[in-house]
Design a protein around this motif. Structure first.
Motif, short mmCIF file in Angstrom:
data_model
loop_
_atom_site.label_atom_id
_atom_site.label_comp_id
_atom_site.label_asym_id
_atom_site.label_seq_id
_atom_site.Cartn_x
_atom_site.Cartn_y
_atom_site.Cartn_z
N ALA A 1 -59.28 13.88 52.57
CA ALA A 1 -59.20 15.08 51.73
C ALA A 1 -58.18 14.95 50.62
O ALA A 1 -57.53 15.91 50.23
N ALA A 2 -58.01 13.73 50.07
CA ALA A 2 -57.07 13.53 48.97
C ALA A 2 -57.63 14.16 47.70
O ALA A 2 -58.82 14.14 47.46
N ALA A 3 -56.73 14.68 46.87
CA ALA A 3 -57.15 15.24 45.59
C ALA A 3 -56.70 14.32 44.49
O ALA A 3 -55.65 13.71 44.55
N THR B 1 -44.21 7.19 43.72
CA THR B 1 -44.45 8.26 44.69
C THR B 1 -43.34 9.31 44.57
O THR B 1 -42.15 8.97 44.55
N VAL B 2 -43.76 10.55 44.47
CA VAL B 2 -42.83 11.68 44.40
C VAL B 2 -42.99 12.49 45.68
O VAL B 2 -44.10 12.91 46.02
N GLN B 3 -41.89 12.69 46.40
CA GLN B 3 -41.93 13.49 47.63
C GLN B 3 -41.22 14.80 47.39
O GLN B 3 -40.06 14.83 46.96
N PHE B 4 -41.91 15.88 47.67
CA PHE B 4 -41.34 17.21 47.51
C PHE B 4 -40.73 17.68 48.83
O PHE B 4 -41.09 17.20 49.90
N ALA C 1 -47.57 20.78 39.74
CA ALA C 1 -46.65 19.72 40.16
C ALA C 1 -46.89 18.44 39.37
O ALA C 1 -45.95 17.76 38.96
N GLU C 2 -48.16 18.11 39.16
CA GLU C 2 -48.48 16.90 38.38
C GLU C 2 -47.93 16.99 36.96
O GLU C 2 -47.51 15.98 36.39
N TRP D 1 -52.91 12.69 45.84
CA TRP D 1 -52.07 13.38 46.82
C TRP D 1 -52.24 12.71 48.17
O TRP D 1 -53.34 12.69 48.73
N LEU D 2 -51.17 12.15 48.71
CA LEU D 2 -51.21 11.49 50.00
C LEU D 2 -51.18 12.49 51.14
O LEU D 2 -51.74 12.26 52.21
N ASP D 3 -50.48 13.59 50.92
CA ASP D 3 -50.50 14.74 51.83
C ASP D 3 -50.00 15.92 51.02
O ASP D 3 -49.92 15.83 49.79
#
Length: 248
Positions: free
Chosen positions: A17-19, A55-58, A68-69, A86-88
């Protein structure tokens, strides 16, 4: 002669379900209602290969992914073209459309965070599964080594993969690819001088047990097998993010 790259990039992890979003990374904007940025990879001052993703982790789950992008900007002298995955719900990955410029400082802005990392000289590798060779270019100089790739039914995937990690030693367990240890094809062995290409378990690594087949036949379960001395040389000259292209 170096083979043409058949795929600009093949993602090495299948994400349910990656976007996806496409387009150039634009000027970063800060949006107060977005979660804070917790980490950016590669880290400040790190040297990586020209296929390295960012990779950006929030700090918490992101509900407005498009917004966010828009906060992410990746640039050398100018903004670089790429696409988002989006990885998750907390991790956003940006991948360059082509390659990052070699031997260049790369700046990343995400929310209120800003870091810089450095690319190497453009080290790349080509695995020719028909010729049973593994060719590496370092600063434009090629070294071709005999290799053995995945055998029929266990073929090495085709595409261009960034090196995900370098591991001095790694345990290969056939159970991770669905083969029981008591199966005639089962194995539990230690590999050395290994570079992970996919999260599914494809590596470049030393394989003294297949030296007689290297340069002659494909006999592995999907990995790229090299002789010990060649594998050690590659381990010493490769960075995370260096591209490896596999093809027939």
């Amino acid at each position: 002669m170096r083979k043409a790259i058949r795929s600009l990039f093949v993602a090495s992890v299948v994400v349910a379900a990656a976007a996806f979003g496409t387009g150039a990374a634009g000027a970063a904007s800060v949006t107060p209602d977005l979660p804070a940025v917790q980490a950016i990879t590669p880290g400040p001052g790190q040297v990586v290969g020209i296929a390295a993703p960012v990779t950006v982790q929030f700090a918490s789950a992101v509900t407005d992914r498009a917004q966010a992008e828009r906060t992410v900007d990746v640039r050398a002298e100018n903004s670089l073209a790429g696409h988002f995955t989006w990885l998750d719900d907390r991790q956003l990955m940006w991948q360059p459309t082509k390659y990052l410029p070699a031997s260049a400082p790369i700046s990343v802005s995400a929310g209120r965070e800003h870091i810089k990392f450095q690319t190497d000289g453009g080290t790349s590798a080509d695995a020719d599964m028909s010729a049973h060779t593994f060719t590496v270019w370092v600063n434009g100089v090629a070294r071709t080594m005999p290799a053995s790739m995945g055998k029929p039914g266990r073929e090495t995937p085709v595409g261009t993969f960034p090196v995900l990690s370098r591991e001095r030693s790694v345990t290969f367990d056939s159970r991770t690819i669905g083969i029981p240890l008591n199966d005639p094809e089962g194995y539990l062995i230690t590999g050395e001088f290994a570079e992970r290409l996919t999260w599914g378990g494809v590596y470049v690594h030393s394989a003294p047990w297949s030296v007689d087949s290297q340069g002659v036949a494909n006999v592995s379960h999907g990995c790229i097998n090299l002789a010990p001395a060649d594998a050690e040389w590659y381990y010493d000259n490769v960075n995370v993010g260096d591209p490896v292209t596999t093809h027939w």
